[in-house]
Scaffold this motif. Sequence first.
Motif, PDB file in Angstrom:
ATOM      1  N   ALA A  55     -52.034 -34.591 -21.037  1.00  0.00           N
ATOM      2  CA  ALA A  55     -51.904 -33.846 -19.778  1.00  0.00           C
ATOM      3  C   ALA A  55     -50.447 -33.791 -19.357  1.00  0.00           C
ATOM      4  CB  ALA A  55     -52.750 -34.496 -18.683  1.00  0.00           C
ATOM      5  N   GLU A  56     -50.099 -32.740 -18.607  1.00  0.00           N
ATOM      6  CA  GLU A  56     -48.758 -32.591 -18.039  1.00  0.00           C
ATOM      7  C   GLU A  56     -48.903 -32.195 -16.576  1.00  0.00           C
ATOM      8  OE1 GLU A  56     -44.450 -30.439 -18.975  1.00  0.00           O
ATOM      9  OE2 GLU A  56     -46.267 -29.767 -20.012  1.00  0.00           O
ATOM     10  N   VAL A  57     -48.219 -32.937 -15.694  1.00  0.00           N
ATOM     11  CA  VAL A  57     -48.331 -32.721 -14.251  1.00  0.00           C
ATOM     12  C   VAL A  57     -46.937 -32.566 -13.656  1.00  0.00           C
ATOM     13  CG1 VAL A  57     -49.234 -33.629 -12.081  1.00  0.00           C
ATOM     14  CG2 VAL A  57     -50.407 -34.142 -14.226  1.00  0.00           C
ATOM     15  N   VAL A  58     -46.770 -31.576 -12.792  1.00  0.00           N
ATOM     16  CA  VAL A  58     -45.482 -31.355 -12.121  1.00  0.00           C
ATOM     17  C   VAL A  58     -45.257 -32.429 -11.066  1.00  0.00           C
ATOM     18  CG1 VAL A  58     -44.174 -29.782 -10.634  1.00  0.00           C
ATOM     19  CG2 VAL A  58     -45.514 -28.868 -12.546  1.00  0.00           C
ATOM     20  N   LEU A  59     -44.022 -32.964 -11.008  1.00  0.00           N
ATOM     21  CA  LEU A  59     -43.644 -33.978 -10.015  1.00  0.00           C
ATOM     22  C   LEU A  59     -42.887 -33.318  -8.872  1.00  0.00           C
ATOM     23  CD1 LEU A  59     -42.409 -36.798 -12.444  1.00  0.00           C
ATOM     24  CD2 LEU A  59     -44.498 -36.837 -11.071  1.00  0.00           C
ATOM     25  N   ASP A  60     -43.313 -33.569  -7.649  1.00  0.00           N
ATOM     26  CA  ASP A  60     -42.631 -33.001  -6.487  1.00  0.00           C
ATOM     27  C   ASP A  60     -41.310 -33.716  -6.210  1.00  0.00           C
ATOM     28  OD1 ASP A  60     -44.668 -31.168  -6.093  1.00  0.00           O
ATOM     29  OD2 ASP A  60     -45.815 -32.537  -4.832  1.00  0.00           O
ATOM     30  N   LEU A 108     -46.040 -41.794 -22.486  1.00  0.00           N
ATOM     31  CA  LEU A 108     -45.496 -41.326 -21.211  1.00  0.00           C
ATOM     32  C   LEU A 108     -44.118 -40.725 -21.456  1.00  0.00           C
ATOM     33  CD1 LEU A 108     -45.683 -43.063 -17.771  1.00  0.00           C
ATOM     34  CD2 LEU A 108     -43.511 -42.146 -18.560  1.00  0.00           C
ATOM     35  N   GLY A 109     -43.890 -39.539 -20.918  1.00  0.00           N
ATOM     36  CA  GLY A 109     -42.598 -38.887 -21.061  1.00  0.00           C
ATOM     37  C   GLY A 109     -42.387 -37.900 -19.927  1.00  0.00           C
ATOM     38  N   TYR A 110     -41.213 -37.248 -19.960  1.00  0.00           N
ATOM     39  CA  TYR A 110     -40.870 -36.307 -18.896  1.00  0.00           C
ATOM     40  C   TYR A 110     -40.468 -34.969 -19.506  1.00  0.00           C
ATOM     41  CZ  TYR A 110     -40.828 -40.510 -16.015  1.00  0.00           C
ATOM     42  OH  TYR A 110     -41.186 -41.672 -15.382  1.00  0.00           O
ATOM     43  N   GLY A 111     -40.792 -33.902 -18.791  1.00  0.00           N
ATOM     44  CA  GLY A 111     -40.414 -32.564 -19.227  1.00  0.00           C
ATOM     45  C   GLY A 111     -40.130 -31.709 -18.019  1.00  0.00           C
ATOM     46  N   ASP A 112     -40.227 -30.401 -18.195  1.00  0.00           N
ATOM     47  CA  ASP A 112     -40.057 -29.513 -17.037  1.00  0.00           C
ATOM     48  C   ASP A 112     -40.958 -28.299 -17.186  1.00  0.00           C
ATOM     49  OD1 ASP A 112     -38.304 -26.991 -17.942  1.00  0.00           O
ATOM     50  OD2 ASP A 112     -37.584 -28.770 -19.011  1.00  0.00           O
ATOM     51  N   SER A 118     -41.580 -32.635 -14.799  1.00  0.00           N
ATOM     52  CA  SER A 118     -42.999 -32.894 -15.022  1.00  0.00           C
ATOM     53  C   SER A 118     -43.197 -34.227 -15.729  1.00  0.00           C
ATOM     54  CB  SER A 118     -43.637 -31.771 -15.856  1.00  0.00           C
ATOM     55  OG  SER A 118     -43.060 -31.740 -17.157  1.00  0.00           O
ATOM     56  N   LEU A 119     -44.397 -34.746 -15.613  1.00  0.00           N
ATOM     57  CA  LEU A 119     -44.790 -35.995 -16.260  1.00  0.00           C
ATOM     58  C   LEU A 119     -45.755 -35.656 -17.393  1.00  0.00           C
ATOM     59  CD1 LEU A 119     -44.518 -39.116 -16.007  1.00  0.00           C
ATOM     60  CD2 LEU A 119     -46.577 -39.055 -14.572  1.00  0.00           C
ATOM     61  N   ILE A 120     -45.417 -36.096 -18.597  1.00  0.00           N
ATOM     62  CA  ILE A 120     -46.247 -35.818 -19.778  1.00  0.00           C
ATOM     63  C   ILE A 120     -46.942 -37.113 -20.188  1.00  0.00           C
ATOM     64  CG2 ILE A 120     -46.277 -34.991 -22.149  1.00  0.00           C
ATOM     65  CD1 ILE A 120     -43.647 -33.501 -21.530  1.00  0.00           C
ATOM     66  N   LEU A 121     -48.275 -37.074 -20.277  1.00  0.00           N
ATOM     67  CA  LEU A 121     -49.051 -38.285 -20.516  1.00  0.00           C
ATOM     68  C   LEU A 121     -50.046 -38.107 -21.660  1.00  0.00           C
ATOM     69  CD1 LEU A 121     -49.864 -38.967 -16.768  1.00  0.00           C
ATOM     70  CD2 LEU A 121     -48.324 -40.342 -18.165  1.00  0.00           C
TER      71      LEU A 121
END
Length: 424
Positions: A55-60, A108-112, A118-121
């Motif tokens: 899953a990938e979720v946008v971080l505010d 766990l990682g980060y993207g955009d 975004s948070l990549i899990l």
Amino acid sequence: MTQFRRFTIAASQASSYDQRLRIELSGIVMLRIFFLSLALFVGQTSAMAASIFNAEVVLDDSDAATEQLAKEQAFVDVLIRASGQSNVGENPVVKKALPTVNQYITQLGYGDVDAQRSLILGFDDAKIRTLLTQAQAKYWGVPRPEVLFWVVQDQASSRNVVWEQSGSSLINELKAQGERRGLPVLMPVGDFDDVVAISIPDLWGGFAQPIAEASARYNPAGVAVVKMRGNQLSWQLFPNAATMGKDAPIEGRASGATADEFATMVDDISDFYAERFGVTLGVADSGAKKLNVSGMASAEDFFVLERTLKGLNSVAALRLESLINDTATFRVSLLASEDVFHNEMQSDRRLRRVETLLSPVELVNIVTPTPLAADGSVVDAAVVDTTVADDAVVIDGQAVQSIAPAVIAPIDPVEASLDYQWNG
């Protein structure tokens, strides 16, 4: 003459060797094609399985509390995909597990996404299954049915089909909703064959026969016809493409923004398939069933069938009992009800269910009574005169005790079996 015979024998042996070599090479080529096709199928299935648990979720923002909420949201998204139930997040067991989401995360990682962080899990599939088992929720495994979507837009002056190659934003939106639920979405490409095969009136009217013929080239499991007019959307789902026109379609409606309309539609369709194919983990069938599959034309048919059966979500264990002529008999243990098993079996075009009915002759045994003499002894049936008068039986000219009435007794119970025919 001897030399000529030797030459003839040598030529014959060489010809036989060439034939055997050609057969062997042909077999090797066919095996390579078979294993290549199998590898492609396994690769597609593995990719779908992996996408279910990622899953990938946008971080505010970068706040720790925000990241924790993002993890929980991703966790619920994965549980929805894995279970096929849009309301699984309301399950009390799942709610209790949300604060401990970290123990389920393997990557766990980060993207955009659109210039936003975004948070990549990635989540542990075994632990997800364990949680769903504890929650008595369903599990919807892979492979999943591919659904072909015919989308028609009714605009002010015309109606248009949304083709894959059109570049419409609707395509990306629909596929994104499919990915959210783990539902494989197919779109018609819109080439010459599509344009010739189907007309907009056929689609708008929901005429099953021309839609089925136009859809056949994509070999989908199900076909959906979507009609869009303003902020209103209506759809029909033919869940089994192989029986279009025989079964009544499932219908639904949605309204609002396009994203909301597609989300509602995909949720409804995914919930339907998950209910049909999903397995309630931890709940096994009361006993193993006998499964007969006829139509085995070759060893390859048998191995493909066996692999297909073992891949069904409803099958916990499979054991071959016999292989006689063209019929394979298995002992199958089910994780789900027989209805779920039959739904999975009949979604494969190569399998056709065979209904078996017992005849009245098979249901009862007629027990012939034993003739008795007046003193109670057994009389040899060979000397019995069947002439009966006044409820007496005459044997060698002498009346003896009446024969007891015939008795109808049930035969030994016949084990019910699940019967199918293979058309591989």
